[in-house]
Design an enzyme around this catalytic site. Structure first.
Site, PDB file in Angstrom:
ATOM      1  N   CYS A  31      44.721 -36.932 -35.048  1.00  0.00           N
ATOM      2  CA  CYS A  31      45.490 -37.743 -34.397  1.00  0.00           C
ATOM      3  C   CYS A  31      45.952 -38.575 -36.140  1.00  0.00           C
ATOM      4  O   CYS A  31      45.258 -39.469 -36.443  1.00  0.00           O
ATOM      5  CB  CYS A  31      45.356 -38.779 -33.221  1.00  0.00           C
ATOM      6  SG  CYS A  31      46.350 -39.604 -32.899  1.00  0.00           S
ATOM      7  N   CYS A  34      46.145 -41.926 -34.978  1.00  0.00           N
ATOM      8  CA  CYS A  34      44.713 -42.979 -35.477  1.00  0.00           C
ATOM      9  C   CYS A  34      44.080 -42.870 -36.787  1.00  0.00           C
ATOM     10  O   CYS A  34      43.523 -44.203 -36.248  1.00  0.00           O
ATOM     11  CB  CYS A  34      43.884 -42.008 -34.468  1.00  0.00           C
ATOM     12  SG  CYS A  34      44.053 -41.720 -32.457  1.00  0.00           S
TER      13      CYS A  34
END
Length: 107
Positions: A31, A34
């Site tokens: 991600c 993230c």
């Protein structure tokens, strides 16, 4: 202090039974957002050492907690107090936003 790495097995003790505020960053290796959130969470962990618990949970490796809290998008950040979710954020959040919420909960 670095943030704590949570697992499905440790979630109950580290988060649900904690007495003070706990920030949990639900994330995954693949991600991109993230990875943008990660250094912010690390800074907060250092600043609030001894005042709040900062933790990370890899959603790919820990499906039980991920499903329990209905995580559909990551990064999702949840702030718990006494085992209850008091605030939830979806997407990358600023250090100021997260510190502001945590500071409201620190006695």
């Amino acid at each position: 202090m670095a943030e704590i790495t949570l697992t499905d097995a440790s979630f109950e003790n580290e988060v649900m039974k904690a007495t003070g505020p706990v920030l949990v960053d639900f994330w995954a290796v693949w991600c991109g957002p993230c990875r943008m959130q990660d250094p912010i969470v690390e800074e907060i962990a250092k600043e609030l050492e001894g005042k709040a618990k900062i933790a990370k949970l890899n959603v790919d490796e820990n499906p039980t907690a991920t499903q329990k809290f209905g995580i559909m998008s990551i990064p999702t950040i949840m702030i718990f107090k006494n085992g209850t979710v008091v605030k939830q954020f979806i997407g990358v959040q600023s250090k100021e936003t997260l510190l502001g919420e945590l500071n409201k909960l620190i006695n």
